[in-house]
Design a protein around this motif. Structure first.
Motif, PDB file in Angstrom:
ATOM      1  N   ASP A  89       0.844  -1.190   0.000  1.00 55.86           N
ATOM      2  CA  ASP A  89       0.000   0.000   0.000  1.00 55.86           C
ATOM      3  C   ASP A  89       0.882   1.243   0.000  1.00 55.86           C
ATOM      4  OD1 ASP A  89      -1.590   2.267   1.505  1.00 55.86           O
ATOM      5  OD2 ASP A  89      -3.109   0.820   0.842  1.00 55.86           O
ATOM      6  N   PRO A  90       0.598   2.223  -0.861  1.00 51.40           N
ATOM      7  CA  PRO A  90       1.452   3.420  -0.910  1.00 51.40           C
ATOM      8  C   PRO A  90       1.348   4.299   0.334  1.00 51.40           C
ATOM      9  CG  PRO A  90      -0.465   3.713  -2.305  1.00 51.40           C
ATOM     10  CD  PRO A  90      -0.493   2.285  -1.841  1.00 51.40           C
ATOM     11  N   HIS A  91       0.300   4.108   1.134  1.00 51.73           N
ATOM     12  CA  HIS A  91       0.089   4.964   2.302  1.00 51.73           C
ATOM     13  C   HIS A  91       0.601   4.331   3.601  1.00 51.73           C
ATOM     14  CE1 HIS A  91      -2.304   7.229  -0.487  1.00 51.73           C
ATOM     15  NE2 HIS A  91      -3.174   6.234  -0.626  1.00 51.73           N
ATOM     16  N   VAL A  92       0.375   3.035   3.782  1.00 52.05           N
ATOM     17  CA  VAL A  92       0.786   2.378   5.027  1.00 52.05           C
ATOM     18  C   VAL A  92       2.033   1.533   4.843  1.00 52.05           C
ATOM     19  CG1 VAL A  92      -1.582   2.351   5.862  1.00 52.05           C
ATOM     20  CG2 VAL A  92      -0.694   0.345   4.661  1.00 52.05           C
ATOM     21  N   GLY A  93       2.550   1.457   3.614  1.00 54.41           N
ATOM     22  CA  GLY A  93       3.757   0.692   3.351  1.00 54.41           C
ATOM     23  C   GLY A  93       3.462  -0.754   3.023  1.00 54.41           C
ATOM     24  N   GLY A  94       4.489  -1.573   3.049  1.00 51.91           N
ATOM     25  CA  GLY A  94       4.338  -2.986   2.728  1.00 51.91           C
ATOM     26  C   GLY A  94       4.637  -3.859   3.928  1.00 51.91           C
ATOM     27  N   ALA A  95       4.108  -5.068   3.899  1.00 52.17           N
ATOM     28  CA  ALA A  95       4.371  -6.037   4.960  1.00 52.17           C
ATOM     29  C   ALA A  95       4.125  -7.435   4.423  1.00 52.17           C
ATOM     30  CB  ALA A  95       3.487  -5.779   6.176  1.00 52.17           C
ATOM     31  N   THR A  96       5.009  -8.344   4.785  1.00 56.44           N
ATOM     32  CA  THR A  96       4.843  -9.755   4.459  1.00 56.44           C
ATOM     33  C   THR A  96       4.910 -10.531   5.770  1.00 56.44           C
ATOM     34  OG1 THR A  96       5.876  -9.479   2.280  1.00 56.44           O
ATOM     35  CG2 THR A  96       5.766 -11.708   3.170  1.00 56.44           C
ATOM     36  N   ASP A 151      -7.691   2.209  -4.550  1.00 56.35           N
ATOM     37  CA  ASP A 151      -7.640   3.663  -4.601  1.00 56.35           C
ATOM     38  C   ASP A 151      -7.748   4.128  -6.054  1.00 56.35           C
ATOM     39  OD1 ASP A 151      -7.180   6.341  -4.280  1.00 56.35           O
ATOM     40  OD2 ASP A 151      -5.075   6.143  -3.716  1.00 56.35           O
ATOM     41  N   LYS A 152      -8.818   4.875  -6.379  1.00 52.06           N
ATOM     42  CA  LYS A 152      -9.062   5.293  -7.760  1.00 52.06           C
ATOM     43  C   LYS A 152      -7.979   6.244  -8.256  1.00 52.06           C
ATOM     44  CE  LYS A 152     -14.090   4.700  -7.666  1.00 52.06           C
ATOM     45  NZ  LYS A 152     -15.421   5.371  -7.807  1.00 52.06           N
ATOM     46  N   LEU A 153      -7.465   7.122  -7.384  1.00 54.11           N
ATOM     47  CA  LEU A 153      -6.403   8.041  -7.793  1.00 54.11           C
ATOM     48  C   LEU A 153      -5.155   7.265  -8.208  1.00 54.11           C
ATOM     49  CD1 LEU A 153      -5.138  10.852  -8.109  1.00 54.11           C
ATOM     50  CD2 LEU A 153      -4.558  10.767  -5.663  1.00 54.11           C
ATOM     51  N   THR A 154      -4.791   6.264  -7.422  1.00 52.32           N
ATOM     52  CA  THR A 154      -3.608   5.469  -7.739  1.00 52.32           C
ATOM     53  C   THR A 154      -3.792   4.713  -9.051  1.00 52.32           C
ATOM     54  OG1 THR A 154      -3.081   5.199  -5.392  1.00 52.32           O
ATOM     55  CG2 THR A 154      -2.091   3.628  -6.923  1.00 52.32           C
ATOM     56  N   ILE A 155      -4.977   4.185  -9.284  1.00 46.71           N
ATOM     57  CA  ILE A 155      -5.256   3.474 -10.537  1.00 46.71           C
ATOM     58  C   ILE A 155      -5.144   4.424 -11.728  1.00 46.71           C
ATOM     59  CG2 ILE A 155      -7.022   2.237 -11.846  1.00 46.71           C
ATOM     60  CD1 ILE A 155      -8.048   1.143  -9.157  1.00 46.71           C
TER      61      ILE A 155
END
Length: 265
Positions: A89-96, A151-155
């Motif tokens: 996610d561009p806002h909360v970052g990534g996690a695995t 997120d429509k803006l990101t798309i």
């Protein structure tokens, strides 16, 4: 009868021909690339962290975060771990989230993988043919994370970035692709800087890998891990820059002629 004498010999003089430059001495065009790398790092830091503006690079952030998490996933599978959840996610970052496996190997793979992927894109900044090849990787990489995004803006921005990628094939004999790929390369190869900045300034939901390292090894603080990984990634960036200087010593005409043999535009 006088014996003939030899004419006097002139003292040896230094050769007036210029010596060939060292392999690691950048040409004038390559010096420009070095300045552009520094400028891009400053611009990315601003775009990644300034509220409002930071959303404009969401597609590239998704690519960068996705590549980073992909390296974690590969390491987890190779070490026998089981993937429980993936967040990109561009806002909360990534996690695995992983069960089992080798934690140190899995955690280290993120920054190491980002460095290698970024380094390959940095090489594209030195040569148009490499940029053409890496553009296909970027085209696919921009689309794949959208499966996890609503997120429509990101798309919408992703469609624009894909359009730019295609359009740059037809600008300056695809030379514009070099700068596009170089921007992506700097963003990936210095990912730890943006990752730590997100932790420091925005307190994102998903911690940086440096914070995770401090949890895995409580005796070493997150700042120490951040210093180590920043130094590591700067070293990788410098190594790929030197490699680019040594391998791609071509004039613009030579570069364009070589690139034109691969999908000419």
């Amino acid at each position: 009868m006088a014996s003939p004498t030899r004419p006097p010999l002139a003292p040896p003089t230094a050769s007036s021909s210029p010596s060939s430059p060292s392999a690691i001495t950048p040409s004038a065009d390559q010096i420009v690339v070095l300045y552009v790398i520094i400028s891009m790092a400053v611009v990315i830091f601003g775009f990644w962290n300034v509220p409002g503006i930071r959303h404009l690079i969401n597609p590239l952030k998704l690519f960068t975060i996705g590549a980073h998490e992909l390296c974690h996933i590969i390491a987890a599978i190779l070490s026998g771990g089981r993937i429980l959840r993936i967040t990109i996610d561009p806002h909360v970052g990534g996690a695995t989230i992983v069960e089992g496996g080798k934690p140190t190997f899995i955690l280290s793979s993120g920054y190491i993988g980002s460095s290698i992927i970024g380094g390959l894109f940095v090489l594209a900044g030195w040569d148009t043919l490499v940029a053409k090849i890496m553009s296909f990787v970027l085209a696919v990489g921009l689309i794949l994370p959208l499966k996890l995004v609503r997120d429509k803006l990101t798309i919408m921005l992703t469609v624009i970035y894909e359009g730019l990628l295609i359009g740059f094939w037809f600008i300056d004999h695809a030379g514009a692709l070099r700068w596009y790929c170089l921007f992506v390369g700097v963003m990936n190869v210095l990912f730890v800087v943006w990752d730590v900045a997100d932790d420091r300034f925005f307190h994102k939901t998903n911690d940086s890998d440096c914070t995770q390292f401090s949890i895995l090894y409580p005796g070493i603080g997150a700042h120490t891990w951040a210093t180590f990984w920043i130094a590591f990634q700067l070293g990788v960036l410098a190594a790929f820059a030197v490699l680019g200087i040594m391998v791609f010593k071509r004039t613009s005409d030579e570069m364009n002629a070589e690139a034109a043999r691969f999908l000419p535009t």
